[in-house]
Design a protein around this motif. Structure first.
Motif, PDB file in Angstrom:
ATOM      1  N   LEU A  94      -2.953  -3.688   3.059  1.00 18.87           N
ATOM      2  CA  LEU A  94      -3.958  -2.806   2.458  1.00 18.87           C
ATOM      3  C   LEU A  94      -4.284  -3.209   1.026  1.00 18.87           C
ATOM      4  CD1 LEU A  94      -4.669  -0.716   4.554  1.00 18.87           C
ATOM      5  CD2 LEU A  94      -2.212  -0.942   4.609  1.00 18.87           C
ATOM      6  N   VAL A  95      -3.441  -4.052   0.438  1.00 19.96           N
ATOM      7  CA  VAL A  95      -3.651  -4.449  -0.958  1.00 19.96           C
ATOM      8  C   VAL A  95      -4.532  -5.705  -1.038  1.00 19.96           C
ATOM      9  CG1 VAL A  95      -2.528  -4.999  -3.138  1.00 19.96           C
ATOM     10  CG2 VAL A  95      -1.433  -3.421  -1.554  1.00 19.96           C
ATOM     11  N   LEU A 130       3.672  -3.681  -1.156  1.00 21.68           N
ATOM     12  CA  LEU A 130       3.483  -2.782  -0.024  1.00 21.68           C
ATOM     13  C   LEU A 130       3.629  -3.552   1.291  1.00 21.68           C
ATOM     14  CD1 LEU A 130       2.698   0.082   0.963  1.00 21.68           C
ATOM     15  CD2 LEU A 130       0.325  -0.663   0.915  1.00 21.68           C
ATOM     16  N   ALA A 132      -1.315   5.621  12.435  1.00 18.35           N
ATOM     17  CA  ALA A 132      -1.251   7.048  12.100  1.00 18.35           C
ATOM     18  C   ALA A 132      -1.274   7.241  10.594  1.00 18.35           C
ATOM     19  CB  ALA A 132       0.023   7.657  12.691  1.00 18.35           C
ATOM     20  N   ARG A 133      -0.818   6.246   9.847  1.00 20.01           N
ATOM     21  CA  ARG A 133      -0.751   6.386   8.386  1.00 20.01           C
ATOM     22  C   ARG A 133      -1.934   5.741   7.677  1.00 20.01           C
ATOM     23  NH1 ARG A 133       3.576   6.973  10.805  1.00 20.01           N
ATOM     24  NH2 ARG A 133       5.326   8.197  10.043  1.00 20.01           N
ATOM     25  N   TYR A 134      -2.394   4.607   8.189  1.00 21.42           N
ATOM     26  CA  TYR A 134      -3.432   3.876   7.468  1.00 21.42           C
ATOM     27  C   TYR A 134      -4.744   3.758   8.240  1.00 21.42           C
ATOM     28  CZ  TYR A 134       0.082   2.823   3.998  1.00 21.42           C
ATOM     29  OH  TYR A 134       1.028   2.940   3.023  1.00 21.42           O
ATOM     30  N   GLY A 135      -4.802   4.394   9.433  1.00 19.76           N
ATOM     31  CA  GLY A 135      -6.054   4.410  10.182  1.00 19.76           C
ATOM     32  C   GLY A 135      -6.355   3.094  10.888  1.00 19.76           C
ATOM     33  N   PHE A 168      -8.234   0.883  10.078  1.00 20.29           N
ATOM     34  CA  PHE A 168      -8.430  -0.194   9.112  1.00 20.29           C
ATOM     35  C   PHE A 168      -7.217  -1.112   9.016  1.00 20.29           C
ATOM     36  CE2 PHE A 168      -8.998  -1.879   4.760  1.00 20.29           C
ATOM     37  CZ  PHE A 168     -10.289  -2.346   4.892  1.00 20.29           C
ATOM     38  N   VAL A 190      -9.933   2.365   2.113  1.00 24.02           N
ATOM     39  CA  VAL A 190      -9.162   2.632   3.318  1.00 24.02           C
ATOM     40  C   VAL A 190      -9.311   4.116   3.636  1.00 24.02           C
ATOM     41  CG1 VAL A 190      -6.870   2.552   4.365  1.00 24.02           C
ATOM     42  CG2 VAL A 190      -7.511   0.849   2.662  1.00 24.02           C
ATOM     43  N   PRO A 220      -6.492   8.621   7.532  1.00 17.86           N
ATOM     44  CA  PRO A 220      -6.430   9.361   8.791  1.00 17.86           C
ATOM     45  C   PRO A 220      -5.718  10.704   8.619  1.00 17.86           C
ATOM     46  CG  PRO A 220      -4.837   7.568   8.802  1.00 17.86           C
ATOM     47  CD  PRO A 220      -5.555   7.499   7.484  1.00 17.86           C
ATOM     48  N   TYR A 264       5.762   7.055  -8.253  1.00 21.22           N
ATOM     49  CA  TYR A 264       5.841   6.091  -7.147  1.00 21.22           C
ATOM     50  C   TYR A 264       6.465   4.792  -7.624  1.00 21.22           C
ATOM     51  CZ  TYR A 264       3.913   2.708  -3.758  1.00 21.22           C
ATOM     52  OH  TYR A 264       3.738   1.697  -2.847  1.00 21.22           O
ATOM     53  N   LYS A 265       7.534   4.378  -6.970  1.00 18.77           N
ATOM     54  CA  LYS A 265       8.206   3.108  -7.283  1.00 18.77           C
ATOM     55  C   LYS A 265       8.410   2.942  -8.782  1.00 18.77           C
ATOM     56  CE  LYS A 265       7.141   0.426  -3.236  1.00 18.77           C
ATOM     57  NZ  LYS A 265       7.771  -0.738  -2.721  1.00 18.77           N
ATOM     58  N   PRO A 315      11.763   4.420  -3.458  1.00 21.73           N
ATOM     59  CA  PRO A 315      11.560   3.403  -2.409  1.00 21.73           C
ATOM     60  C   PRO A 315      10.115   3.340  -1.922  1.00 21.73           C
ATOM     61  CG  PRO A 315      13.192   5.092  -1.753  1.00 21.73           C
ATOM     62  CD  PRO A 315      12.518   5.573  -2.979  1.00 21.73           C
ATOM     63  N   ARG A 339       8.769   5.223   0.334  1.00 15.38           N
ATOM     64  CA  ARG A 339       8.728   5.426   1.778  1.00 15.38           C
ATOM     65  C   ARG A 339       7.884   6.666   2.161  1.00 15.38           C
ATOM     66  NH1 ARG A 339       8.611   6.037   6.061  1.00 15.38           N
ATOM     67  NH2 ARG A 339       9.691   5.185   7.845  1.00 15.38           N
ATOM     68  N   ALA A 396       5.503   7.808   0.350  1.00 13.47           N
ATOM     69  CA  ALA A 396       4.126   7.392   0.053  1.00 13.47           C
ATOM     70  C   ALA A 396       3.507   6.708   1.262  1.00 13.47           C
ATOM     71  CB  ALA A 396       4.118   6.462  -1.161  1.00 13.47           C
ATOM     72  N   ILE A 397       4.271   5.893   1.966  1.00 15.23           N
ATOM     73  CA  ILE A 397       3.755   5.215   3.164  1.00 15.23           C
ATOM     74  C   ILE A 397       3.414   6.252   4.238  1.00 15.23           C
ATOM     75  CG2 ILE A 397       4.424   3.690   5.082  1.00 15.23           C
ATOM     76  CD1 ILE A 397       5.798   1.902   3.032  1.00 15.23           C
ATOM     77  N   ASP A 398       4.252   7.303   4.364  1.00 14.41           N
ATOM     78  CA  ASP A 398       3.939   8.358   5.337  1.00 14.41           C
ATOM     79  C   ASP A 398       2.626   9.058   4.994  1.00 14.41           C
ATOM     80  OD1 ASP A 398       6.074   7.898   6.967  1.00 14.41           O
ATOM     81  OD2 ASP A 398       7.372   9.401   6.056  1.00 14.41           O
ATOM     82  N   GLY A 409       0.192   7.414   3.615  1.00 17.33           N
ATOM     83  CA  GLY A 409      -0.844   6.398   3.700  1.00 17.33           C
ATOM     84  C   GLY A 409      -1.291   5.910   2.324  1.00 17.33           C
ATOM     85  N   VAL A 410      -0.406   6.053   1.326  1.00 15.07           N
ATOM     86  CA  VAL A 410      -0.725   5.561  -0.014  1.00 15.07           C
ATOM     87  C   VAL A 410      -0.726   4.032   0.009  1.00 15.07           C
ATOM     88  CG1 VAL A 410       0.169   5.374  -2.368  1.00 15.07           C
ATOM     89  CG2 VAL A 410       0.217   7.579  -1.198  1.00 15.07           C
ATOM     90  N   TYR A 411      -1.745   3.409  -0.580  1.00 14.82           N
ATOM     91  CA  TYR A 411      -1.710   1.939  -0.658  1.00 14.82           C
ATOM     92  C   TYR A 411      -1.887   1.435  -2.072  1.00 14.82           C
ATOM     93  CZ  TYR A 411      -6.850   1.952  -0.670  1.00 14.82           C
ATOM     94  OH  TYR A 411      -8.171   2.163  -0.987  1.00 14.82           O
TER      95      TYR A 411
END
Lengths: 143, 189
Positions: free
Chosen positions: A43-44, A57, A84-87, A89, B44, B47, B114-115, B140, B142, B144-146, B148-150
Motif C-alpha cells: 500500500l506504500v 508495512l 477485509a482490511r485493505y479492500g 485495492f 486506498v 473497506p 503508531y510505531k 508493533p 498490528r 493499525a493493520i486491522d 487498514g492503516v497504511y
C-alpha cells in the motif's frame, strides 16, 4: 585471498524478501507465502507487491502472510484476510464484481464495438442503389 | 449527392470531434476531482467504512495512563475521531493545529501513537500540543493493520454504535474538516 574466497562462498543469493531471517524454515510453506505475497499490493509503494517492497508495512504484511500460512490458512483465506482490511485495492489481480466488471469486460466490449463498426460499414457498402432514369440518361449522354 | 449521404458524411466528421470533446470534459472533471481530493488514483478506499471497528485493546501512551480499546469506544456514548499519529511523521506536525481546533470545538479525539517510542510520542505532544481526550500506543502496528492503516496520519470517525462512518488517510486540513467531517459530526451527534 583465501578469506575473500571464503567470504564469496558464504555470500548467499539475493532473496525476494529483504532479509533471509524473514523466511519460513519450511521450503514449501515459504514458496506458498511468496506466491501469496506476490499477489498483494504494497500500500506504500503501490506498484510493487509486498514481496518486492522494502517498506515497513510490506515487511509487517509479509510476516502476517507467513504466520497465517504456518497456521494452516488456505491461499484464499490469507488473501481474504488482507482484503477485509485493505479492500480490493490490495489485490494486484482485482476480483470480478459489479464494481470491476467494466474493467474486466473492456477488451470484449472494445472488440464488440469494433465488430459492430465493421459490420455497419460493410452493410452500407453492400448494395449501391440502382441508377435512376435521369442518372442513366446522363450517363448515356456522357459516354 | 443525396441529403442522406451528406448527413452521414457530416456525422462521420463530427464523431471524432465529439469523442475528443467528451475525453476533454472527462479529463477536466478528473483534474477537478483530484484537486478536491475526491479522485485519488493512489488512494486506498477503506473497506471498514460502514462496518464495525475491529476488536482491540492497546496499552497506555503517556501522558495518558490507561490506554483504550474497542470496548471503550463503544462505551463512549458519542462519536469519536480515532487518529493514528507518530512523532516521526511530518504531515502529523501540519495536522496538529487542525486537531487542536477540533478539540477546542469539543470533538473527542482519541490518539494512537503508531510505531513510536512512548518518550518520543510524549515529546511530540509537548511540542505540538495534545488534542487527544485519550491516548494509546501501537508499537508493533498490528492494530493499525486491522484498521487498514497504511500510513500516518490517518483518522477514523466512529459513531456511537462503533460503526466506522468515515476514514481520512493523510493529514486533516481545515477544508477537509469543514467539508467532510463537520457534516458527519452534525449527522451523528
Amino acid at each position: 585471498m583465501r578469506t575473500l574466497l571464503l567470504l564469496l562462498l558464504l555470500a548467499g543469493p539475493a532473496w525476494a524478501v529483504s532479509s533471509p531471517s524473514e523466511m519460513l524454515p519450511d521450503r514449501a510453506q515459504e514458496q506458498r507465502a511468496e506466491r501469496i505475497g506476490e499477489q498483494l499490493r504494497c500500500l506504500v509503494c503501490q506498484n510493487q507487491s509486498i514481496e518486492d517492497s522494502e517498506a515497513d508495512l510490506a515487511r509487517d504484511l509479509r510476516g502476517i502472510v507467513r504466520s497465517r500460512v504456518v497456521a494452516g490458512d488456505s491461499d484464499r483465506q490469507v488473501i481474504a484476510w488482507m482484503q477485509a482490511r485493505y479492500g480490493d485495492f490490495v489485490r494486484l489481480d482485482p476480483p470480478f464484481r459489479p464494481l470491476t466488471w467494466l474493467l474486466w469486460s473492456s477488451p470484449v466490449l472494445a472488440l464488440a464495438v469494433g465488430a459492430g463498426a465493421v459490420l455497419a460499414g460493410r452493410r452500407r457498402h453492400a448494395a449501391p442503389a440502382p441508377l435512376s432514369d435521369a442518372e442513366r440518361a446522363r450517363l448515356a449522354d456522357l459516354l | 449527392m443525396s441529403e442522406a449521404v451528406q448527413l452521414r458524411r457530416r456525422l462521420l466528421l463530427l464523431t471524432p470531434l465529439g469523442v475528443a470533446a467528451a475525453g476533454g470534459v472527462a479529463f477536466l472533471a478528473m483534474l477537478r476531482g483530484m484537486q478536491s481530493g475526491n479522485f485519488d488514483p493512489r488512494g486506498v478506499p477503506s473497506p471498514l467504512v460502514g462496518r464495525r471497528i475491529p476488536d482491540f485493546s492497546l496499552p497506555a501512551q503517556p501522558p495518558d495512563g490507561v490506554g483504550f480499546g474497542s470496548a471503550d469506544l463503544l462505551a463512549a456514548g458519542r462519536p469519536v475521531l480515532v487518529n493514528f499519529f507518530a512523532s516521526w511523521c511530518v504531515p502529523c506536525v501540519l495536522e496538529a493545529p487542525v486537531l487542536m481546533q477540533l478539540k477546542e470545538a469539543g470533538v473527542p479525539i482519541w490518539g494512537v501513537a503508531y510505531k513510536d517510542q512512548p518518550d518520543a510520542a510524549a515529546q511530540f505532544l509537548r511540542a505540538n500540543g495534545d488534542p487527544y481526550a485519550r491516548l494509546a500506543r501501537d508499537e508493533p502496528g498490528r492494530v493499525a493493520i486491522d484498521f487498514g492503516v497504511y500510513g500516518v496520519p490517518e483518522s477514523y470517525f466512529v459513531d456511537r454504535s462503533g460503526i466506522v462512518r468515515w476514514r481520512w488517510a493523510g493529514g486533516l486540513s481545515a477544508d477537509t474538516v469543514s467539508q467532510e467531517l463537520q457534516p458527519l459530526l452534525r449527522k451523528y451527534a
